[in-house]
Write an enzyme that holds these catalytic residues in place. Structure first.
Site, PDB file in Angstrom:
ATOM      1  N   ASP A  35     -21.198   6.077   5.921  1.00  0.00           N
ATOM      2  CA  ASP A  35     -20.906   7.494   5.809  1.00  0.00           C
ATOM      3  C   ASP A  35     -20.138   7.671   4.492  1.00  0.00           C
ATOM      4  O   ASP A  35     -19.734   6.690   3.862  1.00  0.00           O
ATOM      5  CB  ASP A  35     -20.069   7.933   7.015  1.00  0.00           C
ATOM      6  CG  ASP A  35     -19.635   9.381   6.925  1.00  0.00           C
ATOM      7  OD1 ASP A  35     -20.469  10.225   6.560  1.00  0.00           O
ATOM      8  OD2 ASP A  35     -18.451   9.665   7.203  1.00  0.00           O
ATOM      9  N   ASP A  37     -17.745  11.032   3.462  1.00  0.00           N
ATOM     10  CA  ASP A  37     -16.446  11.688   3.648  1.00  0.00           C
ATOM     11  C   ASP A  37     -15.594  10.944   4.670  1.00  0.00           C
ATOM     12  O   ASP A  37     -16.059  10.642   5.780  1.00  0.00           O
ATOM     13  CB  ASP A  37     -16.634  13.129   4.132  1.00  0.00           C
ATOM     14  CG  ASP A  37     -17.033  14.075   3.002  1.00  0.00           C
ATOM     15  OD1 ASP A  37     -17.311  13.594   1.891  1.00  0.00           O
ATOM     16  OD2 ASP A  37     -17.069  15.301   3.236  1.00  0.00           O
ATOM     17  N   ASP A  46     -14.633  18.476   0.895  1.00  0.00           N
ATOM     18  CA  ASP A  46     -14.269  19.899   0.875  1.00  0.00           C
ATOM     19  C   ASP A  46     -12.795  20.095   0.549  1.00  0.00           C
ATOM     20  O   ASP A  46     -12.420  21.019  -0.170  1.00  0.00           O
ATOM     21  CB  ASP A  46     -14.567  20.553   2.234  1.00  0.00           C
ATOM     22  CG  ASP A  46     -16.043  20.823   2.433  1.00  0.00           C
ATOM     23  OD1 ASP A  46     -16.820  20.553   1.507  1.00  0.00           O
ATOM     24  OD2 ASP A  46     -16.409  21.303   3.515  1.00  0.00           O
ATOM     25  N   ASP A 126     -23.484  13.730   5.618  1.00  0.00           N
ATOM     26  CA  ASP A 126     -23.712  15.172   5.718  1.00  0.00           C
ATOM     27  C   ASP A 126     -22.979  15.915   4.598  1.00  0.00           C
ATOM     28  O   ASP A 126     -22.778  17.113   4.685  1.00  0.00           O
ATOM     29  CB  ASP A 126     -23.247  15.692   7.089  1.00  0.00           C
ATOM     30  CG  ASP A 126     -23.829  17.051   7.425  1.00  0.00           C
ATOM     31  OD1 ASP A 126     -24.774  17.480   6.724  1.00  0.00           O
ATOM     32  OD2 ASP A 126     -23.345  17.704   8.371  1.00  0.00           O
ATOM     33  N   ASP A 208     -16.838   7.397  10.533  1.00  0.00           N
ATOM     34  CA  ASP A 208     -15.588   7.918  11.091  1.00  0.00           C
ATOM     35  C   ASP A 208     -15.796   9.134  11.986  1.00  0.00           C
ATOM     36  O   ASP A 208     -15.006   9.388  12.894  1.00  0.00           O
ATOM     37  CB  ASP A 208     -14.630   8.327   9.954  1.00  0.00           C
ATOM     38  CG  ASP A 208     -15.111   9.594   9.249  1.00  0.00           C
ATOM     39  OD1 ASP A 208     -14.599  10.686   9.550  1.00  0.00           O
ATOM     40  OD2 ASP A 208     -16.033   9.508   8.414  1.00  0.00           O
TER      41      ASP A 208
END
Length: 270
Positions: A35, A37, A46, A126, A208
């Protein structure tokens, strides 16, 4: 998230400068999926973007507009707001580059670089292609990864970064724009075909978030899920371990060093 005191890598963005020598795909025994982030990087991308705003925070109406399971939609709202506030492409680029890696992740990359003959690396995230490509290139690790699965992104004429959903799917557990299990299953089938019918000996998934549990459910008893300790994926792994649905090994991690220790043992035993 580790505090600044406990995570020395938060204060700078170290780079790997040694040349990367791609290994022959058929020689790589193991597949590692990351992953992005709060896994590769220490926070949500973000949050880093917000620091590029003039006031360095989002207005309450925008903060409160987030809907669970609609992360991509919320990011698009933030990017539209940033364009309205005059935040430039260069400012976004700089904000992404400055995000520190998670604790010990550069050490993990160094280990994987030194064992490229054994490990094939993929990102499944994502976030979006612009953020991930920008960060990985700045950190000097882009060439370690064979593939990046994420939402497409491009700047429009008004200077706004626009995101498009990665795909559509029918999985009830995942956000509308991405099911990581679908991506994992399709990639494994594609790579096995490309490798002359030879599957990977083991698959490792490092994550995570809640959307990282779905691909973990597709892993087998020889594989390993690495949930970040005390994050949503870890809590969900513990829940699923009470049922027969979770068939893989689980190794919670705080630092990339925890993952290195586990991979070293597996390589030595294989």
């Amino acid at each position: 998230m580790p505090s600044t005191e406990r995570n020395p890598e938060r204060n700078h963005s170290p780079k790997m400068t040694a040349p990367l020598t791609p290994a022959a795909p058929q020689d790589q025994r193991f597949l590692v999926l990351f992953d992005f982030d709060e896994t590769i990087i220490c926070e949500s991308s973000d949050d880093a973007l917000v620091r590029a705003l003039p006031d360095k925070e989002l207005p309450a109406w925008l903060k409160n507009s987030y809907r669970e399971g609609h992360y991509n939609e919320h990011t698009q709202k933030i990017l539209a707001y940033m364009a309205e506030q005059g935040v430039s492409k260069d400012s976004i680029h700089s904000a992404v580059e400055k995000i520190p890696p998670n604790q010990g992740l550069m050490n993990l990359f160094q280990y994987l670089q030194s064992h490229q003959q054994d490990f094939e690396l993929v990102v499944v995230s994502d976030a979006n292609m612009y953020f991930i490509e920008t960060w990985l290139r700045h950190a000097g690790v882009r060439d370690l990864f064979r593939k990046i699965f994420t939402n497409s992104s491009s700047f429009n004429a008004a200077g706004q970064l626009v995101l498009l959903p990665f795909h559509s799917h029918s999985c009830p557990r995942c956000p509308d724009n991405m099911c990581k299990q679908v991506i994992l299953r399709e990639y494994l089938a594609e790579r096995q075909k490309e490798r002359g019918g030879v599957p990977f000996q083991r698959v490792f998934y490092i994550g995570d978030g809640a959307n990282d549990i779905c691909p973990s459910l597709a892993l087998g008893p020889r594989d390993t899920a690495f949930p970040r300790k005390d994050f949503p994926m870890h809590r969900l792994v513990k829940e699923f371990q009470q049922s027969a649905k979770f068939k893989t090994n689980s190794v919670p991690w705080v630092s990339g060093e925890d993952i290195v220790d586990c991979l070293k043992k597996i390589v030595e035993e294989s």
